[in-house]
Scaffold this motif. Structure first.
Motif, PDB file in Angstrom:
ATOM      1  N   ASN A 153       0.807  -1.224   0.000  1.00 29.63           N
ATOM      2  CA  ASN A 153       0.000   0.000   0.000  1.00 29.63           C
ATOM      3  C   ASN A 153       0.839   1.273   0.000  1.00 29.63           C
ATOM      4  OD1 ASN A 153      -2.363  -1.407  -0.129  1.00 29.63           O
ATOM      5  ND2 ASN A 153      -2.938  -1.114   2.015  1.00 29.63           N
ATOM      6  N   GLN A 154       2.139   1.154   0.288  1.00 30.61           N
ATOM      7  CA  GLN A 154       3.018   2.323   0.199  1.00 30.61           C
ATOM      8  C   GLN A 154       3.059   2.886  -1.220  1.00 30.61           C
ATOM      9  OE1 GLN A 154       6.852   1.816   2.816  1.00 30.61           O
ATOM     10  NE2 GLN A 154       6.503  -0.106   1.745  1.00 30.61           N
ATOM     11  N   LEU A 155       2.799   2.011  -2.197  1.00 30.48           N
ATOM     12  CA  LEU A 155       2.913   2.409  -3.600  1.00 30.48           C
ATOM     13  C   LEU A 155       1.601   2.938  -4.173  1.00 30.48           C
ATOM     14  CD1 LEU A 155       5.056  -0.654  -4.700  1.00 30.48           C
ATOM     15  CD2 LEU A 155       5.865   1.703  -4.491  1.00 30.48           C
ATOM     16  N   ARG A 156       0.516   2.779  -3.444  1.00 38.06           N
ATOM     17  CA  ARG A 156      -0.778   3.247  -3.939  1.00 38.06           C
ATOM     18  C   ARG A 156      -0.792   4.769  -4.041  1.00 38.06           C
ATOM     19  NH1 ARG A 156      -5.658  -0.277  -1.257  1.00 38.06           N
ATOM     20  NH2 ARG A 156      -6.805   0.855  -2.871  1.00 38.06           N
ATOM     21  N   GLY A 157      -1.390   5.264  -5.115  1.00 34.16           N
ATOM     22  CA  GLY A 157      -1.482   6.703  -5.323  1.00 34.16           C
ATOM     23  C   GLY A 157      -0.279   7.312  -6.014  1.00 34.16           C
ATOM     24  N   ARG A 158       0.765   6.517  -6.233  1.00 32.54           N
ATOM     25  CA  ARG A 158       1.949   7.057  -6.902  1.00 32.54           C
ATOM     26  C   ARG A 158       1.747   7.080  -8.410  1.00 32.54           C
ATOM     27  NH1 ARG A 158       6.731   7.355  -3.387  1.00 32.54           N
ATOM     28  NH2 ARG A 158       5.949   6.831  -1.304  1.00 32.54           N
ATOM     29  N   GLU A 159       2.400   8.050  -9.047  1.00 31.73           N
ATOM     30  CA  GLU A 159       2.323   8.198 -10.497  1.00 31.73           C
ATOM     31  C   GLU A 159       3.721   8.170 -11.077  1.00 31.73           C
ATOM     32  OE1 GLU A 159       0.296  11.903 -11.155  1.00 31.73           O
ATOM     33  OE2 GLU A 159       1.119  12.730  -9.314  1.00 31.73           O
ATOM     34  N   LEU A 160       3.816   8.336 -12.383  1.00 26.67           N
ATOM     35  CA  LEU A 160       5.089   8.116 -13.061  1.00 26.67           C
ATOM     36  C   LEU A 160       6.213   8.999 -12.532  1.00 26.67           C
ATOM     37  CD1 LEU A 160       6.506   6.472 -15.205  1.00 26.67           C
ATOM     38  CD2 LEU A 160       5.749   8.126 -16.919  1.00 26.67           C
ATOM     39  N   ASP A 161       5.905  10.217 -12.138  1.00 21.74           N
ATOM     40  CA  ASP A 161       6.941  11.128 -11.654  1.00 21.74           C
ATOM     41  C   ASP A 161       7.266  10.934 -10.173  1.00 21.74           C
ATOM     42  OD1 ASP A 161       7.204  12.281 -14.143  1.00 21.74           O
ATOM     43  OD2 ASP A 161       5.734  13.861 -13.745  1.00 21.74           O
ATOM     44  N   SER A 162       6.578  10.005  -9.511  1.00 22.31           N
ATOM     45  CA  SER A 162       6.810   9.766  -8.085  1.00 22.31           C
ATOM     46  C   SER A 162       8.102   8.992  -7.860  1.00 22.31           C
ATOM     47  CB  SER A 162       5.638   8.975  -7.486  1.00 22.31           C
ATOM     48  OG  SER A 162       4.419   9.665  -7.616  1.00 22.31           O
ATOM     49  N   ASN A 163       8.529   8.952  -6.599  1.00 25.21           N
ATOM     50  CA  ASN A 163       9.689   8.154  -6.219  1.00 25.21           C
ATOM     51  C   ASN A 163       9.289   6.689  -6.054  1.00 25.21           C
ATOM     52  OD1 ASN A 163      12.318   7.444  -4.887  1.00 25.21           O
ATOM     53  ND2 ASN A 163      10.928   7.108  -3.153  1.00 25.21           N
ATOM     54  N   PHE A 164      10.120   5.787  -6.577  1.00 23.57           N
ATOM     55  CA  PHE A 164       9.886   4.357  -6.408  1.00 23.57           C
ATOM     56  C   PHE A 164      11.105   3.657  -5.804  1.00 23.57           C
ATOM     57  CE2 PHE A 164       6.715   5.543  -9.519  1.00 23.57           C
ATOM     58  CZ  PHE A 164       5.609   4.824  -9.107  1.00 23.57           C
ATOM     59  N   LYS A 165      12.034   4.439  -5.284  1.00 22.28           N
ATOM     60  CA  LYS A 165      13.240   3.870  -4.691  1.00 22.28           C
ATOM     61  C   LYS A 165      13.022   3.609  -3.210  1.00 22.28           C
ATOM     62  CE  LYS A 165      18.226   4.605  -4.173  1.00 22.28           C
ATOM     63  NZ  LYS A 165      19.365   5.519  -4.453  1.00 22.28           N
ATOM     64  N   MET A 166      13.242   2.352  -2.799  1.00 20.22           N
ATOM     65  CA  MET A 166      13.077   1.991  -1.403  1.00 20.22           C
ATOM     66  C   MET A 166      14.091   2.738  -0.529  1.00 20.22           C
ATOM     67  SD  MET A 166      10.538  -0.042  -1.164  1.00 20.22           S
ATOM     68  CE  MET A 166       9.470  -0.321  -2.594  1.00 20.22           C
ATOM     69  N   GLY A 167      13.624   3.167   0.638  1.00 25.02           N
ATOM     70  CA  GLY A 167      14.477   3.911   1.547  1.00 25.02           C
ATOM     71  C   GLY A 167      14.452   5.404   1.316  1.00 25.02           C
ATOM     72  N   VAL A 168      13.674   5.834   0.309  1.00 18.23           N
ATOM     73  CA  VAL A 168      13.573   7.257  -0.028  1.00 18.23           C
ATOM     74  C   VAL A 168      12.096   7.641  -0.077  1.00 18.23           C
ATOM     75  CG1 VAL A 168      14.056   9.023  -1.775  1.00 18.23           C
ATOM     76  CG2 VAL A 168      15.710   7.185  -1.365  1.00 18.23           C
ATOM     77  N   GLY A 169      11.777   8.829   0.401  1.00 16.47           N
ATOM     78  CA  GLY A 169      10.417   9.341   0.286  1.00 16.47           C
ATOM     79  C   GLY A 169       9.364   8.520   0.993  1.00 16.47           C
ATOM     80  N   GLY A 170       9.738   7.884   2.094  1.00 13.77           N
ATOM     81  CA  GLY A 170       8.758   7.140   2.878  1.00 13.77           C
ATOM     82  C   GLY A 170       8.565   5.694   2.481  1.00 13.77           C
ATOM     83  N   LEU A 171       9.256   5.214   1.447  1.00 15.54           N
ATOM     84  CA  LEU A 171       9.135   3.811   1.044  1.00 15.54           C
ATOM     85  C   LEU A 171      10.071   2.955   1.891  1.00 15.54           C
ATOM     86  CD1 LEU A 171       8.940   3.925  -2.871  1.00 15.54           C
ATOM     87  CD2 LEU A 171       7.086   3.650  -1.217  1.00 15.54           C
ATOM     88  N   VAL A 172       9.503   1.961   2.558  1.00 17.24           N
ATOM     89  CA  VAL A 172      10.268   1.102   3.458  1.00 17.24           C
ATOM     90  C   VAL A 172      10.269  -0.320   2.915  1.00 17.24           C
ATOM     91  CG1 VAL A 172      10.476   0.209   5.803  1.00 17.24           C
ATOM     92  CG2 VAL A 172       9.617   2.540   5.416  1.00 17.24           C
TER      93      VAL A 172
END
Length: 204
Positions: A153-172
């Motif tokens: 659910n951390q990835l829900r709501g993200r779009e192409l310009d969002s961050n997808f790198k783990m450990g950055v921007g709240g992604l754990v």
């Protein structure tokens, strides 16, 4: 491509690596199942409000220029099947468009667990706004936390310009599964990019 075919392909890649040959450089490819029953079941997990009988399949062939663009954005060469993707269009019982789904296997190379290939098959649903609406990981035999909503659910709501790198921007990342966690994030971004190029989906 059936599970058996994909299994054989991954074993062949492993053998080529062991023999010090140079396989085609590639880091992800589309996941498919051998029957519509399994595919349909996995689609309904991505869009549970969809009309079960209303799914449509959109097939697309990327042009040479589109392939070049995708490979530049993704940083790896596409498999042949990646150039001929299938997108699954979801609508509700009234025929209203809900979103688009695709299945991706983001594994970079075969991985063995308990003597067998550890598959990583990710389903991504994208809504009409071009944002991730839901992600599922199917039949994963590693740490079950990778397939649970607390991580996905951390990835829900993200779009192409969002961050997808783990450990950055709240992604754990899932504890003990940093590589697989990042592969799921990579699959989410790849799905958005494939849809944008093929279906013309734009942010907003």
């Amino acid at each position: 491509m059936t599970r058996l075919t994909r299994f054989a392909a991954k074993v062949c890649l492993g053998l080529l690596f062991c023999l010090a040959l140079a396989p085609q450089r590639s880091e992800a490819h589309l996941a498919k199942w051998g029957s519509w029953e399994i595919t349909h079941r996995n689609l309904m997990k991505l869009f549970p409000d969809a009309d079960p009988n209303g799914w449509r399949i959109k097939r697309y062939q990327y042009s040479d220029s589109e392939v070049k663009l995708l490979e530049a954005e993704l940083g790896f060469e596409l498999y042949p099947e990646d150039k001929l993707p299938e997108f699954f269009i979801a609508s509700d019982a009234q025929g209203n468009f809900l979103g688009v789904a695709i299945f991706i296997d983001p594994r970079t190379k075969p991985k063995i667990l308990d003597g067998g290939i550890l598959t990583l098959e990710v389903g991504i649903g994208v809504n009409a706004e071009g944002k991730i609406s839901r992600i599922k990981v199917y039949d994963y035999r590693g740490n079950v936390a990778l397939a649970q909503d607390a991580f996905l659910n951390q990835l829900r709501g993200r779009e192409l310009d969002s961050n997808f790198k783990m450990g950055v921007g709240g992604l754990v990342a899932v504890a003990g599964e940093p590589e697989e966690s990042q592969l799921v994030g990579n699959a989410a971004r790849e799905a958005l990019l494939l849809m944008k190029v093929a279906l013309g989906r734009r942010d907003g």
